[in-house]
Design an enzyme around this catalytic site. Sequence first.
Site, PDB file in Angstrom:
ATOM      1  N   MET A  26       1.541  -1.584  -0.293  1.00  0.00           N
ATOM      2  CA  MET A  26      -0.069  -0.201   0.346  1.00  0.00           C
ATOM      3  C   MET A  26       1.067   1.722   0.083  1.00  0.00           C
ATOM      4  O   MET A  26       1.269   1.495   1.247  1.00  0.00           O
ATOM      5  CB  MET A  26      -0.948  -0.370   1.707  1.00  0.00           C
ATOM      6  CG  MET A  26      -1.994  -1.331   1.286  1.00  0.00           C
ATOM      7  SD  MET A  26      -3.102  -0.787   0.520  1.00  0.00           S
ATOM      8  CE  MET A  26      -4.003  -0.285   1.028  1.00  0.00           C
ATOM      9  N   GLY A  55       7.996  21.093   1.745  1.00  0.00           N
ATOM     10  CA  GLY A  55       7.656  22.046   2.101  1.00  0.00           C
ATOM     11  C   GLY A  55       6.987  23.563   1.451  1.00  0.00           C
ATOM     12  O   GLY A  55       6.383  24.076   1.985  1.00  0.00           O
ATOM     13  N   SER A 182       9.443  21.620   6.013  1.00  0.00           N
ATOM     14  CA  SER A 182       9.859  20.966   5.040  1.00  0.00           C
ATOM     15  C   SER A 182      10.768  19.561   5.471  1.00  0.00           C
ATOM     16  O   SER A 182      11.379  19.744   6.485  1.00  0.00           O
ATOM     17  CB  SER A 182      10.354  21.678   4.801  1.00  0.00           C
ATOM     18  OG  SER A 182      11.658  20.250   3.379  1.00  0.00           O
ATOM     19  N   HIS A 187      17.038  18.485   5.104  1.00  0.00           N
ATOM     20  CA  HIS A 187      16.826  19.766   6.886  1.00  0.00           C
ATOM     21  C   HIS A 187      16.747  17.723   7.931  1.00  0.00           C
ATOM     22  O   HIS A 187      17.739  17.709   7.877  1.00  0.00           O
ATOM     23  CB  HIS A 187      15.031  19.856   6.405  1.00  0.00           C
ATOM     24  CG  HIS A 187      14.956  20.613   5.171  1.00  0.00           C
ATOM     25  ND1 HIS A 187      14.533  21.495   4.986  1.00  0.00           N
ATOM     26  CD2 HIS A 187      15.730  20.632   3.777  1.00  0.00           C
ATOM     27  CE1 HIS A 187      14.009  22.610   4.273  1.00  0.00           C
ATOM     28  NE2 HIS A 187      15.044  21.490   3.534  1.00  0.00           N
TER      29      HIS A 187
HETATM   30  C1  LIG Z   1      12.100  28.996   3.753  1.00  0.00           C
HETATM   31  C2  LIG Z   1      11.961  27.641   2.915  1.00  0.00           C
HETATM   32  N1  LIG Z   1       9.979  27.676   2.346  1.00  0.00           N
HETATM   33  C3  LIG Z   1      10.423  26.385   2.005  1.00  0.00           C
HETATM   34  C4  LIG Z   1      11.579  26.025   1.500  1.00  0.00           C
HETATM   35  C5  LIG Z   1      10.390  24.366   0.557  1.00  0.00           C
HETATM   36  O1  LIG Z   1      10.716  23.020   0.628  1.00  0.00           O
HETATM   37  P1  LIG Z   1      10.683  21.832  -0.085  1.00  0.00           P
HETATM   38  O2  LIG Z   1      12.437  21.602  -0.212  1.00  0.00           O
HETATM   39  O3  LIG Z   1      10.616  20.641   0.937  1.00  0.00           O
HETATM   40  O4  LIG Z   1       9.990  21.952  -0.455  1.00  0.00           O
HETATM   41  C6  LIG Z   1      12.603  25.830   1.763  1.00  0.00           C
HETATM   42  C7  LIG Z   1      13.533  24.532   1.681  1.00  0.00           C
HETATM   43  O5  LIG Z   1      14.728  24.453   1.965  1.00  0.00           O
HETATM   44  C8  LIG Z   1      12.613  26.676   2.616  1.00  0.00           C
HETATM   45  O6  LIG Z   1      13.615  26.718   2.256  1.00  0.00           O
END
Ligand SMILES: Cc1ncc(COP(=O)(O)O)c(C=O)c1O
Length: 389
Positions: A26, A55, A182, A187
């Site tokens: 799944m 994110g 994120s 991260h």
């Molecule tokens: C401040 C900030 N917002 C949004 C994001 C977007 O996250 P993702 O890479 O998971 O799409 C990042 C990515 O590093 C970020 O540094």
Amino acid sequence: MFYDLASSSWGTEEIDAMQRVISSGMFTMGEHVRRFEEDFARKFGTKHALMVSSGSAANLVGVAALFYAGKRPLQRGDEVIVPAISWSTTYYPLQQYGLKLRFVDVELETLNIDVSKLEQALTPRTRMVVAVSILGNPCALDVLRAFCDKHRLVLFEDNCESMGASLNGKQCGTFGDLGTFSSFFSHHISTMEGGVLVTDNTELYHVAKSLRAHGWTRDLPSDSKIFDKKSDDFYEAYRFILPGYNARPLELSGAIGVEQLKKLDRMVEVRRRNAELFVGLMRGDERFIIQRENGRSSWFAFTIVLNPKCDLQRAKIMNALKEADIGFRIITGGCFLRHDVIKYFDYERVGEMRNADLAHDRGFFVGNHPRELRPQIERLRAVLDTAAR
Ligand SMILES: Cc1ncc(COP(=O)(O)O)c(C=O)c1O
């Protein structure tokens, strides 16, 4: 590479978790994602947590939700106050939903929004502030929260770079009316790709939940206030109420997330110990401006801005880092106003962007990892010292 920008934080637990999903057959969003969301909400002390595919997707779904929830939903043409340094997808949903951005410079030492400029940024059309804690370092979330409360503004917290950081004992990501995280590789936790939206507002959560999956009602409880459930199951199974997306995460990501979350505190502690060494070695050297911690940083990375008072060439330092096999990159996305894509935005600058420009032109960051980095940080220090003579 001797000192890379990022490395994997997975162990056998994550591989075993993936294996369990593979064995179950799944793969689409289900039990594991739900469990991760429950664990996440409990860990961060929020009423709701919604996992999405990244994110960036959390930011998109979050901004969209504010257009469809509440008594005073956002409207096209409303204004939003944003810091000059952040990632591109902090800003894109704002542009895509027709908001006007008012850019405020950052402080050179924290690299976060300069809150002394907030009043200047405010207009009768301002409806929202986007708070971004850069690279683990909490921005002045307490000040931003009070400012938003005073002026009846939405506080949108893009905490994608600062999971595990806190200010005055409160987790970053939970100061806003909604917060985003994120879990991309590099991260504080990694689920391959992944993101989370948190909020205490149940209506906002239900709207975001619908927007995450096709704008349908299927994932909503039958007593949800955002729609009236009808008795005909045939139509209810495919009932669309909002112009949404497919931003669902995979089960694999949910299962990995459950394991990663258990390790978060320990991984942040290791990052903080590395930071202690880094700060100890760099402190007091006026050639290099390093990030001043506000609250309790989760130290995504180590930033260095070459002090404009000293006659240093960034290219020379970068060459030395390359030769020493040390990875480096621009600070987040640099000053966003310097990117070509800005031509598609409706925006204004609130005064000059001196510090964001300095960070763009004279800054860079090196990685931090959830493992001990003493040899790497010591070599970095020595290389910087020699190259900046
Ligand atoms: C401040 C900030 N917002 C949004 C994001 C977007 O996250 P993702 O890479 O998971 O799409 C990042 C990515 O590093 C970020 O540094």
